[in-house]
Design a protein around this motif. Structure first.
Motif, PDB file in Angstrom:
ATOM      1  N   UNK A   4      36.593  41.103  41.573  1.00 21.96           N
ATOM      2  CA  UNK A   4      36.332  42.325  40.829  1.00 21.96           C
ATOM      3  C   UNK A   4      37.355  43.365  41.264  1.00 21.96           C
ATOM      4  N   UNK A   5      38.294  43.584  40.435  1.00 18.46           N
ATOM      5  CA  UNK A   5      39.362  44.517  40.754  1.00 18.46           C
ATOM      6  C   UNK A   5      39.190  45.747  39.880  1.00 18.46           C
ATOM      7  N   UNK A   6      38.997  46.875  40.514  1.00 16.69           N
ATOM      8  CA  UNK A   6      38.726  48.065  39.708  1.00 16.69           C
ATOM      9  C   UNK A   6      39.870  49.055  39.697  1.00 16.69           C
ATOM     10  N   UNK A   7      40.823  48.861  40.600  1.00 18.20           N
ATOM     11  CA  UNK A   7      41.796  49.928  40.739  1.00 18.20           C
ATOM     12  C   UNK A   7      42.563  50.180  39.446  1.00 18.20           C
ATOM     13  N   UNK A   8      43.069  49.086  38.840  1.00 19.71           N
ATOM     14  CA  UNK A   8      43.894  49.261  37.652  1.00 19.71           C
ATOM     15  C   UNK A   8      43.073  49.266  36.372  1.00 19.71           C
TER      16      UNK A   8
ATOM     17  N   UNK B   4      36.924  35.451  47.598  1.00 26.11           N
ATOM     18  CA  UNK B   4      36.442  36.096  46.370  1.00 26.11           C
ATOM     19  C   UNK B   4      37.282  37.326  46.003  1.00 26.11           C
ATOM     20  N   UNK B   6      41.159  38.909  44.584  1.00 29.84           N
ATOM     21  CA  UNK B   6      42.403  38.639  43.882  1.00 29.84           C
ATOM     22  C   UNK B   6      43.440  39.601  44.419  1.00 29.84           C
ATOM     23  N   UNK B   8      46.550  41.833  44.143  1.00 26.81           N
ATOM     24  CA  UNK B   8      47.400  42.546  43.204  1.00 26.81           C
ATOM     25  C   UNK B   8      48.812  42.557  43.787  1.00 26.81           C
ATOM     26  N   UNK B  17      49.669  43.826  47.416  1.00 25.42           N
ATOM     27  CA  UNK B  17      49.350  45.230  47.714  1.00 25.42           C
ATOM     28  C   UNK B  17      47.954  45.255  48.331  1.00 25.42           C
ATOM     29  N   UNK B  20      44.764  47.061  47.108  1.00 24.21           N
ATOM     30  CA  UNK B  20      44.074  46.678  45.886  1.00 24.21           C
ATOM     31  C   UNK B  20      43.063  45.568  46.107  1.00 24.21           C
ATOM     32  N   UNK B  22      39.881  44.577  46.731  1.00 20.40           N
ATOM     33  CA  UNK B  22      38.504  45.077  46.801  1.00 20.40           C
ATOM     34  C   UNK B  22      37.580  44.037  46.206  1.00 20.40           C
ATOM     35  N   UNK B  23      36.712  43.537  47.042  1.00 22.62           N
ATOM     36  CA  UNK B  23      35.783  42.532  46.550  1.00 22.62           C
ATOM     37  C   UNK B  23      34.620  43.204  45.849  1.00 22.62           C
ATOM     38  N   UNK B  24      33.877  42.421  45.054  1.00 24.08           N
ATOM     39  CA  UNK B  24      32.691  42.960  44.374  1.00 24.08           C
ATOM     40  C   UNK B  24      31.683  43.447  45.406  1.00 24.08           C
ATOM     41  N   UNK B  27      32.790  46.641  46.835  1.00 24.36           N
ATOM     42  CA  UNK B  27      32.634  47.713  45.848  1.00 24.36           C
ATOM     43  C   UNK B  27      31.190  48.198  45.784  1.00 24.36           C
TER      44      UNK B  27
END
Lengths: 294, 229
Positions: A4-8, B4, B6, B8, B17, B20, B22-24, B27
């Motif tokens: 879950x990537x929220x930054x972009x 878990x 990804x 960036x 990077x 960027x 940040x896991x669920x 979050x």
């Protein structure tokens, strides 16, 4: 597990939503004239024609048109008879229009010249007063004054003025279970005080029953209405009363009228001059209109 | 790299990077933490506020009739009732048919009571009951009915005059005797004026114990008045 990537994705989406929201708010805040705040409940207004026209040596009432936002037809109220109150289509004779800022123009019925407005500046030039009207509010526009039917009209001949109706019911008397009636007196009578058009005020006397008192001034005045304004609301038990209106300038009786107030009624009693001359009952009348019924 | 997440990568360099990542779980944990950080102090503050010792000064008053201060407090409580009663009659909508001369009488009573309650505040520097006693005249009387207004006014004034007359015989300090006598005479005058307005026969003032007077006037008070002594 999916990441879950929220930054972009998230931040861009949030920023987009915020931008659209701000744009939508800006659009909503700006009406057609750029400053009115449309939306909410509509407003309701009625017009009192208390204008006396001076023509030669004669002074008489005359019908007027009351234009709202310069409209030639509705919602403008046209052909309001002299010394009367407009009767429109909505409940209790009000005209219902959207809330927001509106412009108003009053002039003799049938007159189409904009510079013949009854509302004038101190320099005798016509102007169109604009007023922010609050949603859900009931207004009584008071068009009253003595004006020449031609030539210069000064700014205080007919001032732009209105009163706001109280939307509340009368008090409930818990000891008896009676929901009281309430009324107020609107002074739209330019001839109520010596020197027509001056800022005269009237006192309101209330006596129980239907017998007209010989001199109402022996009673305590229950209200007072300044010219082009209204008295405070007067609460009464349902029943029959005589309402007497006295000029505070001369002490003359301007109107004496038996009235019956029903439970939960809210009324406006509108005092109007019907002619010039020595102030008295012969050249004044009192109209009772129902504002609300609870 | 966690299982878990990804990575960036920078478009130009192709390097990861770290910021960027940040896991669920992270979050959700982050938002929960922030939410609790706001909610917990708020809830705690609300609970503390709800439990604070807020005392309504109009809720109750205790009058000790065994002391001179208590007897003056008794007069003070009754005069607040009288002042409130006449003020409500005259400052809202007086009943229809009120004569101008009668209105003058009631306005004079308001002026007199305003002055004497101010004097009593000075005369009772310590141990004075609340300055804001609340009433329920609207629940008891019909302010638009002449008979209701004057009948209740007569009850209040007769009781006040009788109670104040009794106080004169119970106090001993000369200055208090003078003050109580003056207030008793004024109350007798108001009682006579109200009787005239109501068309009731004149009646001499007979003193009554203050405790009885408080009981008579109790239906008019919202403030709970407790009498001792």
């Amino acid at each position: 597990m999916r990441a879950f990537v929220y930054r972009h994705i998230g931040l861009r989406r949030v920023a987009g939503v915020l931008a659209y929201s701000a744009f939508a708010v800006a659009l909503t805040a700006c009406g057609t004239d750029g400053i009115s705040a449309a939306g909410g409940s509509p407003i309701h207004l009625r017009v009192v024609n208390g204008v006396l026209y001076v023509h030669g040596g004669d002074t008489a009432t005359t019908p007027i048109d009351f234009l709202i936002d310069s409209a030639a037809g509705e919602p403008s109220i046209l052909g309001i008879p002299g010394a009367s109150v407009s009767t429109c289509d909505s409940v209790n004779g009000y005209r219902t229009i959207p809330s927001g800022v509106h412009g108003f123009l009053a002039r003799a019925a049938g007159d189409t010249r904009a510079d013949n407005s009854l509302y004038t500046t101190p320099y005798a030039t016509a102007f169109v007063p604009r007023q922010a009207m609050l949603s859900g509010t009931y207004y009584t526009m008071i068009v009253a004054g003595v004006v020449p039917d031609s030539g210069d009209r000064l700014g205080n001949d007919v001032m732009f003025s209105f009163t706001i109706e109280d939307p509340l019911p009368g008090p409930l008397i818990e000891s008896t279970g009676v929901l009281q009636s309430r009324f107020r007196v609107v002074n739209a009578a330019p001839n109520a005080a010596p020197g027509s058009g001056s800022f005269g005020s009237v006192s309101v006397y209330l006596t129980p029953g239907s017998a007209i008192p010989a001199d109402p001034r022996v009673y305590y005045a229950t209200g007072r209405a300044v010219y082009r304004s209204a008295s405070s609301y007067i609460n009464v038990n349902p029943g029959s009363y005589v309402v007497s209106i006295i000029s505070n300038g001369t002490g003359a009786i301007l109107a004496q009228q038996p009235l019956t107030f029903a439970r939960g009624e809210v009324r406006s009693l509108i005092l109007l001059s019907t002619a010039a001359g020595v102030p008295g009952t012969a050249n004044h009348k009192l109209i009772s209109v129902l504002d609300h019924q609870y | 790299m966690t299982h878990d997440a990804v990575v960036q990568r920078d478009a130009r360099s192709g390097l990861p990077r770290p910021s960027s990542l940040v896991t669920r779980r992270r979050f959700v944990q982050g938002w929960l933490g922030a939410g609790l950080a706001v909610l917990v102090p708020g809830l705690a503050g609300g609970v503390l506020t709800a439990c604070s010792e807020a005392v309504d000064p109009t809720a109750s008053a205790v009058i000790d009739l065994g002391t001179e201060t208590g007897l003056l407090n008794f007069i003070y409580a009754v005069q607040q009732l009288e002042l409130d009663y006449y003020s409500r009659i005259m400052w809202t909508t007086p009943f229809p048919g009120l004569l101008a001369t009668e209105a003058t009488t009631l306005n004079n009573a308001i002026n007199q009571l305003t002055t004497s309650t101010q004097n009593l505040r000075t005369a009772i520097p310590a141990g004075r009951i609340t300055d804001v006693i609340v009433f329920r005249t609207g629940h008891v009387i019909d302010p638009s009915d002449r008979g209701s207004v004057l009948t209740n006014a007569q009850i209040i004034e007769d009781a006040a005059a009788a109670g104040f007359a009794a106080v004169v015989g119970l106090v001993h300090t000369p200055s208090v005797v003078t003050l109580a006598s003056t207030l008793a005479a004024q109350a007798a005058g108001r009682a006579a004026a109200i009787r005239t307005m109501a068309g009731s026969p004149a009646a001499p003032v007979t003193s009554r114990p203050p405790r009885d007077v408080v009981l008579t006037l109790e239906p008019y008070y919202l403030t709970t008045i407790t009498v001792r002594g």
